[in-house]
Design a protein around this motif. Sequence first.
Motif, PDB file in Angstrom:
ATOM      1  N   MET A  37       0.814  -1.220   0.000  1.00  0.00           N
ATOM      2  CA  MET A  37       0.000   0.000   0.000  1.00  0.00           C
ATOM      3  C   MET A  37       0.848   1.270   0.000  1.00  0.00           C
ATOM      4  N   GLU A  38       2.070   1.180   0.534  1.00  0.00           N
ATOM      5  CA  GLU A  38       2.928   2.372   0.506  1.00  0.00           C
ATOM      6  C   GLU A  38       3.239   2.743  -0.956  1.00  0.00           C
ATOM      7  N   VAL A  39       3.546   1.707  -1.758  1.00  0.00           N
ATOM      8  CA  VAL A  39       3.855   1.954  -3.179  1.00  0.00           C
ATOM      9  C   VAL A  39       2.593   2.431  -3.910  1.00  0.00           C
ATOM     10  N   ALA A  40       1.466   1.783  -3.651  1.00  0.00           N
ATOM     11  CA  ALA A  40       0.227   2.158  -4.347  1.00  0.00           C
ATOM     12  C   ALA A  40      -0.165   3.612  -4.029  1.00  0.00           C
ATOM     13  N   LEU A  41      -0.074   3.979  -2.771  1.00  0.00           N
ATOM     14  CA  LEU A  41      -0.471   5.353  -2.393  1.00  0.00           C
ATOM     15  C   LEU A  41       0.534   6.372  -2.906  1.00  0.00           C
ATOM     16  N   SER A  42       1.799   5.974  -2.906  1.00  0.00           N
ATOM     17  CA  SER A  42       2.838   6.864  -3.422  1.00  0.00           C
ATOM     18  C   SER A  42       2.612   7.099  -4.921  1.00  0.00           C
ATOM     19  N   GLU A  43       2.196   6.051  -5.627  1.00  0.00           N
ATOM     20  CA  GLU A  43       1.930   6.232  -7.059  1.00  0.00           C
ATOM     21  C   GLU A  43       0.679   7.090  -7.272  1.00  0.00           C
ATOM     22  N   ARG A  44      -0.322   6.892  -6.415  1.00  0.00           N
ATOM     23  CA  ARG A  44      -1.541   7.701  -6.554  1.00  0.00           C
ATOM     24  C   ARG A  44      -1.244   9.189  -6.354  1.00  0.00           C
ATOM     25  N   GLU A  45      -0.367   9.438  -5.358  1.00  0.00           N
ATOM     26  CA  GLU A  45      -0.054  10.827  -5.023  1.00  0.00           C
ATOM     27  C   GLU A  45       0.557  11.571  -6.215  1.00  0.00           C
TER      28      GLU A  45
END
Length: 303
Positions: A151-159
Amino acid sequence: MDYQKILEDIYQEILPYSKDGKQADYIPALAKVNPDQFGMCLETVTGEIFTHKQADTRFSIQSITKVFTLAMCLSIKGEALWKRVGKEPSGTAFNSLVQLEVEKGIPRNPFINAGAIVLSDILISELENPEEEFLSFVRALCGNDEIDYNMEVALSEREKGYLNAAIANMLKYHGTIDNDIERVLMFYFKMCSVEMSCRELAKASLAFTNHSPFEYAGYKLSKSRIKRLNAVMQTCGFYDEAGEFSYLVGLPGKSGVGGGIIAVYPHRYSVAVWSPRLNSKGNSVMGMKALELLTTYTEESIF
Ligand code: GLU
């Protein structure tokens, strides 16, 4: 064939390229990965496994996930899937907006971002719990229930995912996606964030060698469909470098900006390689070289 020795020889030969290229940094969480890593794993259809270096280190599979998404969508929709997305090489970057605009919101193929975003939309429409179903499918493919989203990677990509958001907006404008843009994007980013090792990816890819009936977590594909899925990997698996990969390696495959590449030698073996430094097209420098040498040394390819 002494695959173990071949993997070791390959590594020695590609060492001079170990500082070439740079890791993807447009996704902030990926910029933190140590770029000087390498792993490789080859698994034969008879169950022999050969590894070298960091074959058990998990990394962000990114666009390799698109192969799993396509397999699920083909299993659910069959040939009707191709009404929503094309199957021609794009010849443009994985995140290009220009082609999508010219072609009125129908993505060229499922392996560019626009295509995978449409497939994410399809899974959301078709499944009650798409996140869970996707994980079950990938876990079944590699026989490992630990596989998960990061989720850290997914949220970082969303940001920082401005371009993917632009693609999703254009798809929505043209009526190619049905669900809420934010919902579709977040599911797409989650699928890209899955972490697997070369050993796990080689195991998962073995299903695409067409050596035995394909049925995982209830998703079935006929031998003919697997053949076609391989054809799409062959022609569209490497962004605007698909021709180059085909020329150098001669196997169907798929890469991701996490530095991973899978390739399939139908009825013989699957192979996964990982090294985070990418060339200007977004493909792993050492990964491409390693696979080029693999099919050169073994004199085995589909051609
Ligand atoms: N999540 C990445 C993106 O959408 C995937 C790109 C890739 O691996 O090609 O930009």
